[in-house]
Design a protein around this motif. Structure first.
Motif, mmCIF file in Angstrom:
data_model
loop_
_atom_site.group_PDB
_atom_site.id
_atom_site.type_symbol
_atom_site.label_atom_id
_atom_site.label_comp_id
_atom_site.label_asym_id
_atom_site.label_seq_id
_atom_site.Cartn_x
_atom_site.Cartn_y
_atom_site.Cartn_z
ATOM 1 N N ALA A 102 0.874 -1.223 -0.158
ATOM 2 C CA ALA A 102 -0.072 -0.019 -0.127
ATOM 3 C C ALA A 102 0.727 1.248 -0.059
ATOM 4 N N PHE A 103 1.920 1.179 0.893
ATOM 5 C CA PHE A 103 2.883 2.411 1.007
ATOM 6 C C PHE A 103 3.678 2.757 -0.183
ATOM 7 N N ALA A 104 3.872 1.594 -0.585
ATOM 8 C CA ALA A 104 4.956 1.729 -1.875
ATOM 9 C C ALA A 104 3.961 2.161 -3.110
ATOM 10 N N SER A 105 2.733 1.965 -3.243
ATOM 11 C CA SER A 105 1.894 2.415 -4.023
ATOM 12 C C SER A 105 1.665 3.731 -3.790
ATOM 13 N N ILE A 106 1.548 4.260 -2.593
ATOM 14 C CA ILE A 106 1.374 5.661 -2.377
ATOM 15 C C ILE A 106 2.494 6.376 -2.919
ATOM 16 N N ALA A 107 3.768 6.101 -3.010
ATOM 17 C CA ALA A 107 4.901 6.451 -3.422
ATOM 18 C C ALA A 107 4.925 6.701 -4.674
ATOM 19 N N VAL A 108 4.367 5.614 -5.421
ATOM 20 C CA VAL A 108 4.373 5.638 -6.880
ATOM 21 C C VAL A 108 3.404 6.845 -7.321
ATOM 22 N N VAL A 109 2.217 7.225 -6.728
ATOM 23 C CA VAL A 109 1.460 8.226 -6.961
ATOM 24 C C VAL A 109 2.131 9.517 -6.444
ATOM 25 N N ALA A 110 3.085 9.549 -5.668
ATOM 26 C CA ALA A 110 3.689 10.759 -5.387
ATOM 27 C C ALA A 110 4.491 11.221 -6.541
ATOM 28 N N LEU A 111 5.289 10.219 -7.053
ATOM 29 C CA LEU A 111 6.290 10.390 -8.082
ATOM 30 C C LEU A 111 5.270 10.707 -9.283
ATOM 31 N N GLY A 112 4.138 10.354 -9.501
ATOM 32 C CA GLY A 112 3.416 10.636 -10.576
ATOM 33 C C GLY A 112 3.042 12.237 -10.611
ATOM 34 N N VAL A 113 3.190 12.961 -9.240
ATOM 35 C CA VAL A 113 2.838 14.152 -9.196
ATOM 36 C C VAL A 113 4.216 14.889 -9.970
ATOM 37 N N ALA A 114 4.994 14.283 -9.625
ATOM 38 C CA ALA A 114 6.523 15.232 -10.187
ATOM 39 C C ALA A 114 6.413 14.859 -11.658
ATOM 40 N N ALA A 115 6.156 13.737 -12.390
ATOM 41 C CA ALA A 115 5.969 13.604 -13.711
ATOM 42 C C ALA A 115 4.853 14.501 -14.325
ATOM 43 N N LEU A 116 3.531 14.775 -13.705
ATOM 44 C CA LEU A 116 2.565 15.649 -14.324
ATOM 45 C C LEU A 116 3.069 17.020 -14.330
ATOM 46 N N THR A 117 3.874 17.429 -13.186
ATOM 47 C CA THR A 117 4.377 18.857 -13.183
ATOM 48 C C THR A 117 5.541 19.042 -14.200
ATOM 49 N N VAL A 118 6.328 18.118 -14.726
ATOM 50 C CA VAL A 118 7.105 18.269 -15.617
ATOM 51 C C VAL A 118 6.390 18.457 -16.895
ATOM 52 N N GLY A 119 5.392 17.521 -17.235
ATOM 53 C CA GLY A 119 4.473 17.506 -18.280
ATOM 54 C C GLY A 119 3.858 18.714 -18.777
ATOM 55 N N ILE A 120 3.310 19.397 -17.357
ATOM 56 C CA ILE A 120 2.369 20.542 -17.608
ATOM 57 C C ILE A 120 3.345 21.729 -17.992
ATOM 58 N N VAL A 121 4.458 21.817 -17.320
ATOM 59 C CA VAL A 121 5.465 22.984 -17.558
ATOM 60 C C VAL A 121 6.176 22.719 -18.989
ATOM 61 N N THR A 122 6.348 21.645 -19.435
ATOM 62 C CA THR A 122 6.898 21.318 -20.846
ATOM 63 C C THR A 122 5.893 21.617 -21.901
ATOM 64 N N ARG A 123 4.474 21.465 -21.738
ATOM 65 C CA ARG A 123 3.656 21.558 -22.744
ATOM 66 C C ARG A 123 3.111 23.129 -22.676
ATOM 67 N N TRP A 124 2.761 23.530 -21.146
ATOM 68 C CA TRP A 124 2.086 24.804 -21.375
ATOM 69 C C TRP A 124 2.977 25.871 -20.747
ATOM 70 N N GLY A 125 4.266 25.691 -20.173
ATOM 71 C CA GLY A 125 4.729 26.781 -19.294
ATOM 72 C C GLY A 125 5.845 27.547 -20.456
ATOM 73 N N GLU A 126 5.202 28.092 -21.453
ATOM 74 C CA GLU A 126 6.105 28.873 -22.301
ATOM 75 C C GLU A 126 6.772 30.192 -21.510
ATOM 76 N N GLY A 127 6.150 30.740 -20.540
ATOM 77 C CA GLY A 127 6.693 31.905 -20.160
ATOM 78 C C GLY A 127 7.859 31.798 -19.115
ATOM 79 N N TYR A 128 8.181 30.553 -18.775
ATOM 80 C CA TYR A 128 9.244 30.479 -17.846
ATOM 81 C C TYR A 128 9.724 28.937 -18.063
ATOM 82 N N SER A 129 10.921 28.538 -17.503
ATOM 83 C CA SER A 129 11.692 27.329 -17.535
ATOM 84 C C SER A 129 11.500 26.515 -16.341
#
Length: 440
Positions: free
Chosen positions: A404-431
């Motif tokens: 269960a807690f290993a699964s929570i860790a995977v979900v937390a890493l998903g937050v990091a991956a989504l953040t990179v995806g959002i900024v890469t796709r739509w963060g034109e104004g900053y790096s």
């Protein structure tokens, strides 16, 4: 998309020590909504400190209690928009008072519940009530403040919410340690205090806060003689605009995944420490309070960091740290005392990213759609809190705490991956690495 000048924003920041210079009405509103935030957040985490006790007393599994917590979060999510409509269209004071009263009634039902079915009823009533506090709080704060101090007051409001999360374990342990008293008396005390606070706070709002702050601003009416569009047309237009804003939907998904990870920790970390690491039940419950207290401090630190650096790296780093500490807990290689420390950090370091997430929502929004976009973020948070308890409860019952807690860790890493995806796709104004000069 509006332009954001971060150097100007830095110049506008005012130290917390200058709160005494705020107008009287702003201080009154800040005090009232912060107190309400404490009470409402206490309602949200009544179960996690005593899941083991409830499971034995009502002869149900952790998964079943997880579904009860999920039911509370589900109705909380469903009633966000109705309470928002009540606050925006009719009366903010009514919304403010109604949410406190319903939440208190729910807590009292929980205190008196003879069966699990009544526990479920109490959770549902409590969830309906809690749904009204953000739709009432943010408009009151917004109209009582100016742009130069609004963010500072929002952060104090958020700090108070984390104190509310931290309080139930302390209250429950303290009450239950007295002869002849138990968790029911603690829940009842919380409910009675909530009812009394509702009466006092509504009286103070009506007596000391001007109508211009308490009443909704109302939609602008056309001055060219044309009729106001019907509610159905406005709903369709708003839905269409939302569907056509994939960046905001992605931000809502980010909030959902982050909430799922953090509520997974919140819901079961006490039981993990108690049953998995052999930590005493009182110590395990108090760990939850310490976790939220440390998280409140991290939230203030995160607010300062989000004004100095781009938001994406803060979100990325904080959730990588969350995943690391959760994986340490899941490994069961730690001694009990170290597990307590890891639990505190796992459940609190994510708070560093909360102001950064709000800043990212601000950067990716135009002023006209800011309220709607923050509503999407809130709904994402609530959906995550709906999913997490039953999901991880079932995983614990089917497998064990390790999975269960290993699964929570995977979900937390998903937050990091989504953040990179959002900024890469739509963060034109900053790096990813630099503080932005302007937004898109």
């Amino acid at each position: 998309m509006r332009s954001i000048n971060y150097q100007e924003h830095d110049r506008l920041r005012v130290s917390f020590g200058s709160l005494r210079t705020l107008p009287r009405e702003a201080l009154v509103v800040l005090s009232l909504v912060s107190g309400s935030h404490v009470v409402n957040h206490m309602y949200l985490v009544l179960f996690p400190p005593i899941l083991g006790v409830l499971a034995m007393e009502f002869d149900v599994s952790l998964a079943t209690l997880g579904f009860a917590m999920g039911a509370q979060a589900f109705v909380n999510t469903v009633f966000q928009l109705p309470f928002g409509y009540l606050s925006d269209t009719y009366d903010r004071t009514l919304t403010f008072g109604l949410c406190l009263v319903l939440g208190s009634v729910g807590a009292l039902v929980l205190a008196a519940a003879p069966t699990f079915e009544w526990l479920l009823v109490g959770q549902i009533v409590l969830g309906i009530g809690v749904a009204g506090h953000h739709p009432a709080h943010y408009p009151l704060l917004s109209d009582a403040t100016t742009e130069t101090n609004r963010g500072r007051l929002f952060s104090i409001h958020g700090f108070a919410g984390n104190i509310g999360f931290a309080a139930p374990p302390v209250v429950i342990v303290a009450i239950s340690s007295l002869d002849g008293l138990n968790w029911r008396h603690a829940f009842g005390l919380v409910g009675v205090v909530g009812l009394l606070y509702a009466v006092v706070a509504v009286f103070v709002l009506l007596r000391h806060v001007p109508t211009s702050v308490r009443q909704p601003n109302g939609p602008a009416r056309p001055n060219d003689g044309r009729p106001t569009p019907s509610l159905w047309r406005r709903l369709r237009a708003g839905t269409r605009a939302l569907v056509e804003s994939p960046r905001i939907l992605a931000l809502g998904m980010l909030a959902l995944v982050a909430s799922t990870a953090m509520w997974g920790i919140t819901s079961f970390v006490v039981t993990l420490l108690d049953q998995g690491y052999g930590v005493g039940s009182s110590t395990a419950s108090l760990t939850l309070s310490v976790m939220f207290g440390v998280g409140a401090v991290f939230m203030l630190v995160g607010g300062d960091l989000s004004d100095r650096y781009a938001p994406a790296p803060l979100i990325l780093v904080s959730y990588v740290l969350v995943a690391a500490f959760v994986l340490l807990l899941a490994s069961f290689v730690l001694p009990p005392s170290a597990a307590v420390v890891a639990a505190v950090l796992a459940g609190s370091v994510g708070s560093l990213s909360t102001p950064a997430r709000d800043k990212l929502a601000d950067v990716l929004s135009a002023r006209a759609d800011l309220g709607r976009n923050f509503a999407v973020v809130t709904i994402g948070i609530m959906v995550g809190s709906t999913i997490a308890p039953p999901l991880f409860g079932v995983i614990i019952e089917t497998f064990d705490f390790r999975i269960a807690f290993a699964s929570i860790a995977v979900v937390a890493l998903g937050v990091a991956a989504l953040t990179v995806g959002i900024v890469t796709r739509w963060g034109e104004g900053y790096s990813l690495g630099d503080a932005p000069a302007t937004g898109d």
